[in-house]
Structure formats: structure tokens, C-alpha cells
Design a protein around this motif. Structure first.
Motif, PDB file in Angstrom:
ATOM      1  N   GLU A   1     -46.511 -37.322   7.385  1.00 22.45           N
ATOM      2  CA  GLU A   1     -46.070 -37.953   8.429  1.00 22.45           C
ATOM      3  C   GLU A   1     -45.699 -37.146   9.560  1.00 22.45           C
ATOM      4  N   ASP A   2     -45.545 -35.781   9.286  1.00 22.07           N
ATOM      5  CA  ASP A   2     -44.927 -34.901  10.244  1.00 22.07           C
ATOM      6  C   ASP A   2     -46.108 -34.105  10.898  1.00 22.07           C
ATOM      7  N   ASP A   3     -47.512 -34.385  10.239  1.00 22.31           N
ATOM      8  CA  ASP A   3     -48.649 -33.684  10.409  1.00 22.31           C
ATOM      9  C   ASP A   3     -48.528 -32.118  10.087  1.00 22.31           C
ATOM     10  N   LEU A   4     -48.065 -31.665   9.066  1.00 19.93           N
ATOM     11  CA  LEU A   4     -47.765 -30.246   8.525  1.00 19.93           C
ATOM     12  C   LEU A   4     -49.257 -30.215   7.864  1.00 19.93           C
ATOM     13  N   TYR A   5     -50.120 -29.712   8.302  1.00 27.40           N
ATOM     14  CA  TYR A   5     -51.454 -29.512   7.745  1.00 27.40           C
ATOM     15  C   TYR A   5     -51.236 -28.836   6.448  1.00 27.40           C
TER      16      TYR A   5
END
Length: 297
Positions: free
Chosen positions: A226-230
Motif C-alpha cells: 500500500e505504501d509503495d515500499l518496493y
């Protein structure tokens, strides 16, 4: 829409095979405290085929009362007898379930016309939200994308689906076919390792059994996505891929998962119902070693 992890929960039993409500309460708290988004009691990992109709009713009533709206509850209500499926589904919905998850018939072979007829009839008798459950390895038949679309066009209360299929291509084909006409349809993958593919193609997430054991890892994965923490997403993906081996240690994973939960600190009875009541000690050792290795990486 936020990625979701919904747990198809184990069922905790007493030594005599009766339902251990205290033990199930501990499991519910374990899952909610670790931030899962929902729970499916009486799913495949919940040994639903071994329970009587009354036990299923009582268990659903307990679950909905215990959870009391803190997370969504989607009871598995598919029975071999279609009339019991209807009655159990309406009972769960009247008690406050967000929806019911209905597996297809799992004895007789079915054509796509049969599958449509089955679900179409049920949907018109059930007063609330229905989630289809496609698990061809267990039912022997596969729901095609065209059949899913036709069911949606004929029944507004079919709002979602769980896909337990060996390759994600089938799920993708369904989503691509229905997305224009039914953009709000909720698709969940039944296999843990298909979570990211599901989200990337517009699905809601996973109804994955590994979240019984490591719900905190799962909720962390959903939040990272959800937080785009790849980097975190990929790191957890690698852990999940390794943990998929847990499904292969024992043919029926429910008993093993209970043993692993207990060994990791959850004080529950690990009884599993006949004929899968004996979990090999070496399987427990192998499972714990795998979890330790993966989680310490």
C-alpha cells in the motif's frame, strides 16, 4: 483500494473432536492482534467437511459474536447438500457476516452449464453477498471466466471470488473479462504466492493459509504494498515463496499448521480430525526449521 489479507482460519478442537471454543478464541485474538483484514471460518484449512451441520451453525454464530465487527467475516458455507448451503448461508448473513464463501459441488463432475445453474439457483435463494470459491484441485471442475461473467450479469449479490488455482493466468483472464462491466468485483487469490499478481491486476489480495502462522508478516506485506515500499515488498515476497514449502510437508496442512502455531507460542490444542490426526514429528521439526531460517534471513 488497500491490499487485504484474509485468513482462512484453522479450527481448534478438543481431544474428543468437539470444537474448542476457548482455543478458537485464542486464534481469533492472535489474528486480529496481528492486523489481518478478515477471517474465513470453515474454509479448506478449517476442516469444514468433518463438521455436522449443527456444529457449523454454532461455530459461525460463535465467530460472528466473538469478532463483533472488528474485522470482516466470510464464513465458508458450501455443503455437499445444496439446501444446507442455502440455509447455512442465510443463517450467517442474518447473524451479520459480510458475505459467504461458497465452494462448488465437490463430488459430481459439472459442465459449465451445471456450474452456472448451481450458483445461479443458490444466489436467488441467498439473501446477501456471495463470494464464489473456485478450487478445481478439490472440486474437479474449473469455473471459466465466461461463466463468472454470466453469473454476475444475472445476480447482483455475487460480489466477489476466491481463486485457488495453480497459475494466476486463469485469475487474470477473469479479471480482464469482467472489469469493464463489474469494476467493483472483489477478487482474492487462494494461494499466498499470488498476492502481488492479484493486487497488480486490480484484485483485493489473498485468502492465504500461511497467515494463520505468521499474520504479522502478512499484514506487514499488505502495508508495504500500500505504501509503495518496493524493497520491503520484494523482501517479504521472497519469504512467502520459501514458506510455500510448508504446504508440501504434509498432504493435509491443517494439523501441521496447528503444531507450528503451538510450538511458536500460541497455547492451543493441536487435535486434527480423522483421518489426518497424526502429524509426524519430523514434519513439525522441518516446518519449524524452515520458518526459523526464513524469518531470520
Amino acid at each position: 483500494m488497500k491490499a487485504e489479507i484474509i485468513t482462512p482460519s484453522l479450527t481448534i478442537f478438543n481431544d474428543d473432536g468437539s470444537i474448542d471454543y476457548g482455543g478458537n478464541r485464542k486464534l481469533i485474538r492472535h489474528l486480529i492482534d496481528n492486523k489481518v483484514d478478515g477471517i474465513v471460518p470453515l474454509g479448506s484449512t478449517g476442516e469444514f467437511t468433518s463438521l455436522s451441520f449443527k456444529q457449523k451453525k454454532d461455530f459461525i454464530d460463535f465467530y460472528l459474536s466473538e469478532i463483533d465487527g472488528s474485522v470482516k467475516v466470510l464464513p465458508g458455507t458450501g455443503c455437499i447438500n445444496y439446501q444446507e448451503t442455502i440455509e447455512l448461508s442465510n443463517f450467517a448473513l442474518a447473524k451479520g457476516a459480510e458475505g459467504v464463501l461458497i465452494i462448488g459441488q465437490y463430488y459430481y463432475a459439472m459442465t459449465q452449464a451445471d456450474i452456472f445453474h448451481y450458483y445461479d439457483y443458490l444466489a436467488k435463494q441467498i439473501e446477501g453477498n456471495i463470494y464464489l470459491y473456485n478450487f478445481p484441485a478439490r472440486t474437479g471442475t474449473d469455473i471459466t471466466p465466461e461463466t463468472v461473467l454470466r453469473l454476475l450479469q444475472n445476480n447482483k449479490n455475487i460480489i466477489g471470488m476466491k481463486e485457488s488455482v495453480s497459475t494466476f493466468t486463469h485469475t487474470k483472464d477473469i479479471m480482464q473479462l469482467i472489469k469493464t462491466e463489474f469494476p467493483q468485483f472483489k477478487m482474492y487469490s487462494g494461494f499466498d504466492n499470488q498476492f502481488l499478481d492479484n493486487i497488480d491486476y486490480g484484485g483485493q489480495g489473498s485468502i492465504g493459509g500461511l497467515s494463520n502462522i505468521l499474520p504479522g508478516l502478512w499484514s506487514k506485506w499488505a502495508n508495504a504494498k500500500e505504501d509503495d515500499l518496493y524493497n520491503e515488498v520484494i523482501s517479504i515476497k521472497e519469504k512467502i515463496l520459501s514458506l510455500m514449502k510448508l504446504y508440501q510437508i504434509e498432504y493435509n496442512c491443517s494439523g501441521l499448521f496447528k503444531e507450528l502455531l503451538k510450538a511458536r507460542g500460541l497455547d492451543i490444542n493441536t487435535t486434527t480430525l480423522f483421518p489426518f490426526e497424526d502429524v509426524k514429528k519430523e514434519s513439525i521439526t522441518e516446518g519449524l526449521e524452515l520458518i526459523s531460517q526464513v524469518m531470520d534471513e
